[in-house]
Design an enzyme around this catalytic site. Structure first.
Site, PDB file in Angstrom:
ATOM      1  N   ALA A  72       0.852  -1.189   0.000  1.00 12.80           N
ATOM      2  CA  ALA A  72       0.000   0.000   0.000  1.00 12.80           C
ATOM      3  C   ALA A  72       0.891   1.243   0.000  1.00 12.80           C
ATOM      4  O   ALA A  72       2.090   1.153   0.278  1.00 12.80           O
ATOM      5  CB  ALA A  72      -0.882  -0.022   1.243  1.00 12.80           C
ATOM      6  N   GLN A  74       1.132   3.435   2.126  1.00 15.76           N
ATOM      7  CA  GLN A  74       1.698   3.645   3.465  1.00 15.76           C
ATOM      8  C   GLN A  74       2.414   2.396   3.980  1.00 15.76           C
ATOM      9  O   GLN A  74       2.483   2.163   5.197  1.00 15.76           O
ATOM     10  CB  GLN A  74       0.614   4.074   4.438  1.00 15.76           C
ATOM     11  CG  GLN A  74       0.200   5.523   4.269  1.00 15.76           C
ATOM     12  CD  GLN A  74       1.385   6.480   4.419  1.00 15.76           C
ATOM     13  OE1 GLN A  74       2.290   6.256   5.222  1.00 15.76           O
ATOM     14  NE2 GLN A  74       1.388   7.541   3.639  1.00 15.76           N
ATOM     15  N   SER A  75       2.969   1.602   3.078  1.00 20.37           N
ATOM     16  CA  SER A  75       3.632   0.358   3.488  1.00 20.37           C
ATOM     17  C   SER A  75       4.898   0.616   4.320  1.00 20.37           C
ATOM     18  O   SER A  75       5.829   1.301   3.866  1.00 20.37           O
ATOM     19  CB  SER A  75       3.996  -0.436   2.234  1.00 20.37           C
ATOM     20  OG  SER A  75       4.860  -1.499   2.563  1.00 20.37           O
ATOM     21  N   ASN A  76       4.917   0.032   5.516  1.00 18.71           N
ATOM     22  CA  ASN A  76       6.144   0.071   6.328  1.00 18.71           C
ATOM     23  C   ASN A  76       7.232  -0.769   5.679  1.00 18.71           C
ATOM     24  O   ASN A  76       8.417  -0.430   5.722  1.00 18.71           O
ATOM     25  CB  ASN A  76       5.864  -0.489   7.729  1.00 18.71           C
ATOM     26  CG  ASN A  76       4.949   0.407   8.532  1.00 18.71           C
ATOM     27  OD1 ASN A  76       5.250   1.583   8.736  1.00 18.71           O
ATOM     28  ND2 ASN A  76       3.818  -0.122   8.983  1.00 18.71           N
ATOM     29  N   VAL A  78       7.760  -1.287   2.473  1.00 23.80           N
ATOM     30  CA  VAL A  78       8.411  -0.596   1.352  1.00 23.80           C
ATOM     31  C   VAL A  78       9.435   0.410   1.891  1.00 23.80           C
ATOM     32  O   VAL A  78      10.565   0.486   1.400  1.00 23.80           O
ATOM     33  CB  VAL A  78       7.359   0.091   0.455  1.00 23.80           C
ATOM     34  CG1 VAL A  78       8.013   1.072  -0.502  1.00 23.80           C
ATOM     35  CG2 VAL A  78       6.563  -0.961  -0.321  1.00 23.80           C
TER      36      VAL A  78
END
Ligand SMILES: Cc1ncc(COP(=O)(O)O)c(C=O)c1O
Length: 342
Positions: A72, A74-76, A78
């Site tokens: 997403a 807001q991926s942690n 990534v």
């Protein structure tokens, strides 16, 4: 498979008592602990750092020069993959769901600062996003790069091994631990912990609503991780609390809000709405019903702080009832029983 590891995280992470929170719950000193995997380092910390130590080692062993992953906006995962790539001199491509927002904030902003090349996948489901990641890797290959794919959220056997090692580290810090409570999305953290501790009964996963098949997936992943680490197949059956999902993945809940306030105001411990507040809400619900096992209980803090700084959650974080602002709330008592029993 290879079980090589590249050092990326600050380890071991601290294990700290939460006696003031325990006191609110009527628990004696020494019963509640927090394992601070929010302090793993690697661009603001979190559980993904331990996973990346193994999956990036596999990438390096395969001769990769580019990490390709997704999630997403807001991926942690990534954000931390981008940090790992930067640390090791690799390129990083991230395929994100949705379209480019007008404001880059939270994890998205940090990922850009860390040098990630973003591709927007539009409205795709889990399988569609993994297909888009594979496609991005093909394009990178055609352009002369040597890509290594980390699936959505970094969910892989190599990654799960990071939590086998974490379980060994935790057992060394607290030999008589009776339970670890953790937030589940892919279930890889849960599975790795079970593999390392050898017993499903020692881990309570709190479903955050990311995948519907956790109860099947966790035992399978735990058995695979144990085999890969040369450990026996874990005993017992998986424990999962499905009562904290609320409106779904990334949707904040009132019980999570109470948990967030209580942790902040008794322990100075920050939680965020998507994962850790829901996991803490589960721990509180079990404690108030007398459903925690005898012996030390550990809350695994898996990080996720950048989510606190996006506009989407700002109103939710600021609109606690006035009474709650002045006095920490009593422990939330959700109307339904948790599914896990002791
Ligand atoms: C902060 C945080 N906590 C918990 C999780 C869940 O980890 P897992 O996918 O291993 O279940 C994630 C995964 O996205 C996360 O970012």
């Amino acid at each position: 498979m290879t079980v090589e590891r590249v050092a990326l995280a600050v380890l071991p992470t601290p294990l700290q008592p939460m006696d003031r929170l325990g006191e609110q719950l009527g628990l004696p000193p020494g019963r509640l602990w927090v394992k601070r995997d929010d302090l793993t380092g690697l661009a603001l910390g979190g559980n993904k750092a331990r996973k990346l130590e193994y999956s990036v080692a596999e990438a390096l062993a395969a001769g990769a020069d580019t990490l390709v992953t997704g999630g997403a906006a807001q991926s942690n995962h990534v954000r931390m993959t981008a940090a790992a790539a930067a640390r090791l001199g690799l390129s990083c491509v991230a395929v994100l769901t949705g379209t480019e927002p007008s404001t880059w904030e939270g994890n998205l902003l940090l990922s850009e600062m860390l040098g990630v090349q973003v591709r927007w996948a539009g409205s795709v489901d889990y399988a569609g996003l993994n297909a888009a990641i594979t496609e991005a890797a093909d394009i990178a290959r055609q352009d002369g790069s040597r890509p290594y794919v980390l699936p959505v959220g970094g969910a892989s056997l190599a990654g799960d091994l990071g939590y086998v090692t974490a379980a060994v580290e935790l057992r060394r810090q607290l030999p008589d631990l009776a339970l670890v409570v953790t937030a589940d999305a892919s279930g890889g953290t849960h599975a790795g912990l079970v593999a390392g501790l050898g017993d499903h009964r020692l881990v309570l996963g709190v479903d955050t609503g990311n995948r519907p098949d956790l109860l099947d997936a966790v035992p399978r992943m735990a058995a695979d991780a144990a085999r890969a680490a040369g450990l026996p197949t874990p005993t017992g059956s998986a424990r999962l609390d499905r009562e904290q999902i609320g409106g779904g993945y990334s949707q904040p809940t009132p019980a999570g809000r109470h948990a967030l306030d209580l942790a902040a105001r008794t322990e100075g411990l920050l939680l965020e709405p998507v994962y850790t507040a829901k996991a803490m809400a589960s721990l509180l619900a079990h404690a108030t019903r007398g459903r925690l096992p005898e012996g030390p209980v550990v809350f695994l803090h898996t990080g996720g702080y950048p989510e606190l700084f996006i506009g989407h959650y700002n109103r939710w974080l600021r609109t606690a009832p006035a009474a709650d602002r002045d006095h920490p709330p009593a422990v939330a008592a959700p109307s339904t029983e948790p599914t896990a029993t002791w």
